[in-house]
Design a protein around this motif. Structure first.
Motif, mmCIF file in Angstrom:
data_model
loop_
_atom_site.group_PDB
_atom_site.id
_atom_site.type_symbol
_atom_site.label_atom_id
_atom_site.label_comp_id
_atom_site.label_asym_id
_atom_site.label_seq_id
_atom_site.Cartn_x
_atom_site.Cartn_y
_atom_site.Cartn_z
ATOM 1 N N ARG A 218 74.509 44.043 2.490
ATOM 2 C CA ARG A 218 73.871 42.833 3.012
ATOM 3 C C ARG A 218 74.900 41.702 3.149
ATOM 4 O O ARG A 218 75.708 41.477 2.257
ATOM 5 C CB ARG A 218 72.733 42.379 2.076
ATOM 6 C CG ARG A 218 71.613 43.419 1.965
ATOM 7 C CD ARG A 218 70.460 42.910 1.121
ATOM 8 N NE ARG A 218 69.662 41.897 1.813
ATOM 9 C CZ ARG A 218 68.701 42.181 2.681
ATOM 10 N NH1 ARG A 218 68.394 43.443 2.960
ATOM 11 N NH2 ARG A 218 68.031 41.214 3.264
ATOM 12 N N GLN A 219 74.862 41.013 4.275
ATOM 13 C CA GLN A 219 75.666 39.817 4.513
ATOM 14 C C GLN A 219 74.830 38.866 5.363
ATOM 15 O O GLN A 219 74.006 39.330 6.183
ATOM 16 C CB GLN A 219 76.968 40.161 5.246
ATOM 17 C CG GLN A 219 77.985 40.916 4.388
ATOM 18 C CD GLN A 219 78.611 40.044 3.305
ATOM 19 O OE1 GLN A 219 79.554 39.306 3.527
ATOM 20 N NE2 GLN A 219 78.049 40.113 2.105
ATOM 21 N N PHE A 220 75.017 37.573 5.209
ATOM 22 C CA PHE A 220 74.252 36.565 5.952
ATOM 23 C C PHE A 220 72.747 36.801 5.796
ATOM 24 O O PHE A 220 71.968 36.622 6.741
ATOM 25 C CB PHE A 220 74.637 36.559 7.446
ATOM 26 C CG PHE A 220 76.093 36.309 7.692
ATOM 27 C CD1 PHE A 220 76.630 35.024 7.607
ATOM 28 C CD2 PHE A 220 76.955 37.364 7.994
ATOM 29 C CE1 PHE A 220 77.974 34.794 7.836
ATOM 30 C CE2 PHE A 220 78.299 37.142 8.212
ATOM 31 C CZ PHE A 220 78.822 35.852 8.131
ATOM 32 N N GLY A 221 72.332 37.338 4.627
ATOM 33 C CA GLY A 221 70.915 37.517 4.342
ATOM 34 C C GLY A 221 70.269 38.732 4.999
ATOM 35 O O GLY A 221 69.052 38.879 4.957
ATOM 36 N N LYS A 222 71.069 39.611 5.638
ATOM 37 C CA LYS A 222 70.485 40.796 6.291
ATOM 38 C C LYS A 222 71.349 42.016 5.995
ATOM 39 O O LYS A 222 72.513 41.885 5.601
ATOM 40 C CB LYS A 222 70.506 40.629 7.836
ATOM 41 C CG LYS A 222 69.733 39.501 8.378
ATOM 42 C CD LYS A 222 69.458 39.738 9.858
ATOM 43 C CE LYS A 222 70.491 39.011 10.724
ATOM 44 N NZ LYS A 222 70.121 38.981 12.136
#
Ligand code: CAA
Length: 337
Positions: A218-222
């Protein structure tokens, strides 16, 4: 070790395509094991089955097929890589049969070999490929002088060897004297399909790892799989792997049916190996910094994939073989004798 060897010779009696599936799956787990089995089978056992006398087949094939002897293929020399016909190892006739002297380089499986298919010059004056013959040696006819240190494929042994006046009987000549280069080329026509399957297996493993990671990370909330940048990479990987798989299986089926497969095998190896190099690099990219570490397997896939563009004929040699075939140059050369 004898997947596609007939049961009467100690094998499993499966067909060539089944053997290719085995190489693909082995290489998906460990490409070093894949090449160990590929060289043993495609480059040693099958040419003895194809070109050997009845006596040679029943003497040498069963121990190979049962895995009691490991096979090694000794063609390449320091000055004879892509130009395989330039080899200088000599086989001189003597009262017993033949006396072999020379040195070979980058020989897979040599340190543990029980049977070595070795190419030597029986006519020193014949130009290029003309004076080359094929011989079946035992492991103790050769001496290993070096274990190669490689970028990848570390579970496979690669050796320099010397043959120091080994005396072998007349019954060790495989096929006709002076026709050994044809044995080598026919062997490589089939062997290249195996290396293409190896590349395919490595790429599949890299894709499996990258896809699973993209669905977790997960990165940037996704999840990163929710970003189009990563989706397109995975889509390209899946498409190229499918394309390679179809080329590899087509070549294997042609060989299985006894149809010409030189061009199809070269295309399969060319595309599958270059695809594996590209897509294992993309797998590292999807893993980001983690992909560059030994914590995950993708850096190994990248290192292992590179050799598939080099051995059993470089990509440049595959393009040469394909070009000669599509331009009719091979047929013309064969027709002219
Ligand atoms: N099938 C049958 N015979 C063939 C053939 C084929 N596919 N290709 C060529 N020949 C025959 C020719 O008809 C000719 O026969 P005659 O002399 O009887 O007329 C003879 O072989 C010589 O052919 P060429 O003139 O085409 O030979 P060339 O010197 O131009 O070389 C080459 C052709 C394709 C470049 C060849 O040298 C080659 O394949 N080089 C690459 C070597 C290679 O792949 N090495 C791999 C090492 S093994 C390995 O890597 C194992 C491992 O560890 C994984």
């Amino acid at each position: 070790m004898g997947v596609c060897v007939p049961e009467e010779y100690g094998g499993a009696g499966a067909d060539f395509l089944s053997y290719i599936l085995v190489l693909e799956e082995l290489s998906r787990a460990d490409a070093g094991v894949g090449v160990t089995v590929a060289v043993h089978t495609s480059a040693v056992t099958l040419p003895i089955l194809t070109f050997g006398t009845d006596e040679q087949r029943s003497r040498f094939v069963p121990p190979l097929a049962r895995g009691e002897h490991l096979g090694s293929f000794a063609l390449t020399e320091a000055e004879a890589g892509s130009d395989a016909g330039a080899l200088r190892t000599r086989a001189e006739p003597d009262s017993e049969g033949w006396r072999i002297t020379g040195a070979k380089q980058w020989i897979t499986n040599a340190r543990f070999a029980g049977t070595v298919l070795l190419f030597a010059r029986t006519d020193l004056d014949a130009p290029g490929a003309g004076g080359v013959s094929a011989f079946i040696l035992d492991g103790d006819h050769i001496r290993v002088t070096r274990d190669e240190e490689k970028l990848g494929l570390n579970s496979s042994i690669t050796n320099d060897i010397v043959v120091e006046g080994a005396t072998i009987g007349r019954d060790r000549l495989l096929h006709e004297e002076g026709k050994g280069f044809r044995v080598a080329m026919t062997t490589l026509d089939g062997g290249r399909i195996g290396i293409a399957a190896q590349a395919l297996g490595i790429a599949q493993a890299a894709y499996d790892a990258a896809r699973a990671y993209a669905l977790e990370r997960r990165q940037f909330g996704k999840r990163i799989a929710d970003f189009q940048a990563i989706q397109w990479k995975l889509a390209d990987m899946a498409t190229e792997i499918d394309a390679a798989r179809l080329l590899v299986y087509r070549a294997a089926e042609l060989k299985q049916r006894g149809e010409p497969h030189t061009e199809a095998g070269a295309k399969a190896k060319l595309f599958a190996s270059e695809m594996a190099r590209r897509q294992t690099a993309e797998a590292i990219q999807i893993f980001g910094g983690y992909g560059y570490t030994k914590e995950f397997p993708v850096e190994r896939y990248y290192r292992d994939a590179k050799i598939t563009e080099i051995y059993e004929g470089t990509s440049e040699i595959q393009r040469l073989v394909i070009a000669r075939s599509i331009l009719g140059l091979t047929e013309r050369a064969l027709a002219q004798g």
